[in-house]
Scaffold this motif. Sequence first.
Motif, PDB file in Angstrom:
ATOM      1  N   ALA A  93       0.822  -1.216   0.000  1.00 40.10           N
ATOM      2  CA  ALA A  93       0.000   0.000   0.000  1.00 40.10           C
ATOM      3  C   ALA A  93       0.853   1.262   0.000  1.00 40.10           C
ATOM      4  CB  ALA A  93      -0.933  -0.005   1.208  1.00 40.10           C
ATOM      5  N   GLY A  94       2.172   1.104   0.100  1.00 39.23           N
ATOM      6  CA  GLY A  94       3.065   2.258   0.066  1.00 39.23           C
ATOM      7  C   GLY A  94       3.195   2.961   1.400  1.00 39.23           C
ATOM      8  N   LEU A  95       2.897   2.239   2.486  1.00 43.69           N
ATOM      9  CA  LEU A  95       2.965   2.857   3.802  1.00 43.69           C
ATOM     10  C   LEU A  95       4.348   2.744   4.425  1.00 43.69           C
ATOM     11  CD1 LEU A  95      -0.452   1.672   5.230  1.00 43.69           C
ATOM     12  CD2 LEU A  95       0.074   3.705   3.891  1.00 43.69           C
ATOM     13  N   LEU A  96       5.180   1.923   3.871  1.00 46.28           N
ATOM     14  CA  LEU A  96       6.555   1.773   4.344  1.00 46.28           C
ATOM     15  C   LEU A  96       7.499   2.068   3.195  1.00 46.28           C
ATOM     16  CD1 LEU A  96       6.196  -1.570   6.331  1.00 46.28           C
ATOM     17  CD2 LEU A  96       6.194   0.751   7.242  1.00 46.28           C
ATOM     18  N   THR A  97       8.710   2.432   3.549  1.00 47.36           N
ATOM     19  CA  THR A  97       9.711   2.637   2.511  1.00 47.36           C
ATOM     20  C   THR A  97      10.031   1.296   1.862  1.00 47.36           C
ATOM     21  OG1 THR A  97      11.462   2.332   4.127  1.00 47.36           O
ATOM     22  CG2 THR A  97      10.783   4.609   3.675  1.00 47.36           C
ATOM     23  N   ARG A 147      14.098  -7.440   5.389  1.00 47.46           N
ATOM     24  CA  ARG A 147      14.538  -6.996   6.714  1.00 47.46           C
ATOM     25  C   ARG A 147      14.197  -5.519   6.856  1.00 47.46           C
ATOM     26  NH1 ARG A 147      21.136  -7.035   6.223  1.00 47.46           N
ATOM     27  NH2 ARG A 147      21.281  -5.401   4.663  1.00 47.46           N
ATOM     28  N   TYR A 148      13.800  -5.178   8.061  1.00 53.95           N
ATOM     29  CA  TYR A 148      13.329  -3.830   8.345  1.00 53.95           C
ATOM     30  C   TYR A 148      14.359  -3.078   9.171  1.00 53.95           C
ATOM     31  CZ  TYR A 148       8.926  -5.808   6.859  1.00 53.95           C
ATOM     32  OH  TYR A 148       7.950  -6.425   6.134  1.00 53.95           O
ATOM     33  N   ARG A 149      14.572  -1.827   8.788  1.00 54.48           N
ATOM     34  CA  ARG A 149      15.448  -0.945   9.565  1.00 54.48           C
ATOM     35  C   ARG A 149      14.674  -0.407  10.764  1.00 54.48           C
ATOM     36  NH1 ARG A 149      15.945   0.498   4.139  1.00 54.48           N
ATOM     37  NH2 ARG A 149      14.266   1.969   4.523  1.00 54.48           N
ATOM     38  N   ALA A 150      15.392   0.141  11.720  1.00 57.91           N
ATOM     39  CA  ALA A 150      14.742   0.742  12.888  1.00 57.91           C
ATOM     40  C   ALA A 150      13.791   1.853  12.449  1.00 57.91           C
ATOM     41  CB  ALA A 150      15.791   1.259  13.859  1.00 57.91           C
ATOM     42  N   SER A 151      14.159   2.611  11.425  1.00 55.15           N
ATOM     43  CA  SER A 151      13.285   3.691  10.940  1.00 55.15           C
ATOM     44  C   SER A 151      11.997   3.126  10.340  1.00 55.15           C
ATOM     45  CB  SER A 151      14.016   4.561   9.922  1.00 55.15           C
ATOM     46  OG  SER A 151      14.427   3.789   8.811  1.00 55.15           O
ATOM     47  N   ASP A 152      12.059   1.944   9.710  1.00 56.84           N
ATOM     48  CA  ASP A 152      10.857   1.289   9.195  1.00 56.84           C
ATOM     49  C   ASP A 152       9.922   0.923  10.347  1.00 56.84           C
ATOM     50  OD1 ASP A 152      11.827   1.257   6.518  1.00 56.84           O
ATOM     51  OD2 ASP A 152      12.886  -0.630   6.890  1.00 56.84           O
ATOM     52  N   ALA A 159       2.942   8.809   4.687  1.00 62.78           N
ATOM     53  CA  ALA A 159       4.178   8.057   4.436  1.00 62.78           C
ATOM     54  C   ALA A 159       4.980   8.686   3.302  1.00 62.78           C
ATOM     55  CB  ALA A 159       3.847   6.599   4.119  1.00 62.78           C
ATOM     56  N   GLU A 160       4.297   9.171   2.281  1.00 67.06           N
ATOM     57  CA  GLU A 160       4.997   9.837   1.178  1.00 67.06           C
ATOM     58  C   GLU A 160       5.662  11.124   1.644  1.00 67.06           C
ATOM     59  OE1 GLU A 160       2.055  10.174  -1.913  1.00 67.06           O
ATOM     60  OE2 GLU A 160       2.032   8.001  -2.240  1.00 67.06           O
ATOM     61  N   LEU A 161       4.989  11.846   2.534  1.00 64.08           N
ATOM     62  CA  LEU A 161       5.590  13.060   3.090  1.00 64.08           C
ATOM     63  C   LEU A 161       6.855  12.718   3.875  1.00 64.08           C
ATOM     64  CD1 LEU A 161       2.389  14.958   4.265  1.00 64.08           C
ATOM     65  CD2 LEU A 161       3.930  15.639   2.395  1.00 64.08           C
ATOM     66  N   VAL A 162       6.786  11.662   4.676  1.00 65.61           N
ATOM     67  CA  VAL A 162       7.957  11.235   5.454  1.00 65.61           C
ATOM     68  C   VAL A 162       9.112  10.898   4.520  1.00 65.61           C
ATOM     69  CG1 VAL A 162       8.868   9.418   6.976  1.00 65.61           C
ATOM     70  CG2 VAL A 162       6.630  10.458   7.449  1.00 65.61           C
ATOM     71  N   ARG A 163       8.809  10.152   3.474  1.00 65.85           N
ATOM     72  CA  ARG A 163       9.860   9.751   2.520  1.00 65.85           C
ATOM     73  C   ARG A 163      10.428  10.940   1.752  1.00 65.85           C
ATOM     74  NH1 ARG A 163       6.512   5.176   2.005  1.00 65.85           N
ATOM     75  NH2 ARG A 163       5.326   6.076   0.312  1.00 65.85           N
ATOM     76  N   SER A 164       9.637  12.006   1.609  1.00 67.80           N
ATOM     77  CA  SER A 164      10.072  13.166   0.821  1.00 67.80           C
ATOM     78  C   SER A 164      11.083  14.038   1.535  1.00 67.80           C
ATOM     79  CB  SER A 164       8.864  14.017   0.431  1.00 67.80           C
ATOM     80  OG  SER A 164       8.042  13.289  -0.444  1.00 67.80           O
ATOM     81  N   GLY A 165      11.211  13.882   2.841  1.00 67.79           N
ATOM     82  CA  GLY A 165      12.239  14.635   3.553  1.00 67.79           C
ATOM     83  C   GLY A 165      11.683  15.629   4.556  1.00 67.79           C
ATOM     84  N   THR A 189       8.969  18.559   4.431  1.00 66.52           N
ATOM     85  CA  THR A 189       7.522  18.302   4.472  1.00 66.52           C
ATOM     86  C   THR A 189       6.973  18.272   5.903  1.00 66.52           C
ATOM     87  OG1 THR A 189       7.771  15.892   4.571  1.00 66.52           O
ATOM     88  CG2 THR A 189       7.689  16.911   2.365  1.00 66.52           C
ATOM     89  N   ILE A 190       7.792  18.590   6.871  1.00 66.10           N
ATOM     90  CA  ILE A 190       7.334  18.538   8.264  1.00 66.10           C
ATOM     91  C   ILE A 190       6.106  19.426   8.506  1.00 66.10           C
ATOM     92  CG2 ILE A 190       7.967  19.129  10.646  1.00 66.10           C
ATOM     93  CD1 ILE A 190      10.682  17.793  10.111  1.00 66.10           C
ATOM     94  N   PRO A 191       6.053  20.657   7.982  1.00 68.64           N
ATOM     95  CA  PRO A 191       4.828  21.445   8.204  1.00 68.64           C
ATOM     96  C   PRO A 191       3.567  20.756   7.670  1.00 68.64           C
ATOM     97  CG  PRO A 191       6.595  22.863   7.438  1.00 68.64           C
ATOM     98  CD  PRO A 191       7.086  21.451   7.297  1.00 68.64           C
ATOM     99  N   GLU A 192       3.668  20.090   6.526  1.00 63.27           N
ATOM    100  CA  GLU A 192       2.518  19.365   5.981  1.00 63.27           C
ATOM    101  C   GLU A 192       2.157  18.169   6.857  1.00 63.27           C
ATOM    102  OE1 GLU A 192       4.760  19.652   2.070  1.00 63.27           O
ATOM    103  OE2 GLU A 192       2.743  18.986   1.448  1.00 63.27           O
ATOM    104  N   ARG A 193       3.173  17.506   7.383  1.00 69.48           N
ATOM    105  CA  ARG A 193       2.927  16.370   8.281  1.00 69.48           C
ATOM    106  C   ARG A 193       2.212  16.833   9.539  1.00 69.48           C
ATOM    107  NH1 ARG A 193       8.778  13.571   8.667  1.00 69.48           N
ATOM    108  NH2 ARG A 193       9.531  14.718   6.878  1.00 69.48           N
TER     109      ARG A 193
END
Length: 131
Positions: free
Chosen positions: A27-31, A42-47, A71-77, A80-84
């Motif tokens: 669904a694109g919720l994880l990197t 395998r999943y990283r701690a950030s995942d 999730a897309e906002l998180v991946r974008s950097g 995007t924190i104000p949008e988050r």
Amino acid sequence: MSEYYTPGEVSVRFGMSHDTLRYYERAGLLTEVERSRSGHRRYRASDVELLNLVRCLRETDMPIARLREFAELVRSGEHTIPERVDLLETHAAKVAEQIEELRGRHAAINRKIGYYRGVLGESGERTASAG
């Protein structure tokens, strides 16, 4: 604590099935989930951290489309924190409304329990009737 987590470890940690975990990936919720040399996911701690928030948001009825947007906002950097923040504040307001609705329903249930206890106290019987 390992730098990477297996799907089994993540499933146990969050009490979800492997299928649910894969669904969140599709669904694109994880990197993009990394793979070991042997090809195992395998999943990283950030995942895992993101999954924890995704699960929290999902369990508070955030729609998958909004979760994907987050999730897309998180991946974008970080830009995007104000949008988050806006997205999370909107969701938090909806959760607050749900909590107030539940408080009202909880009060109604407690009133009905009080009523029934009063009826039982008057008659001394424990027979149930409709209503």
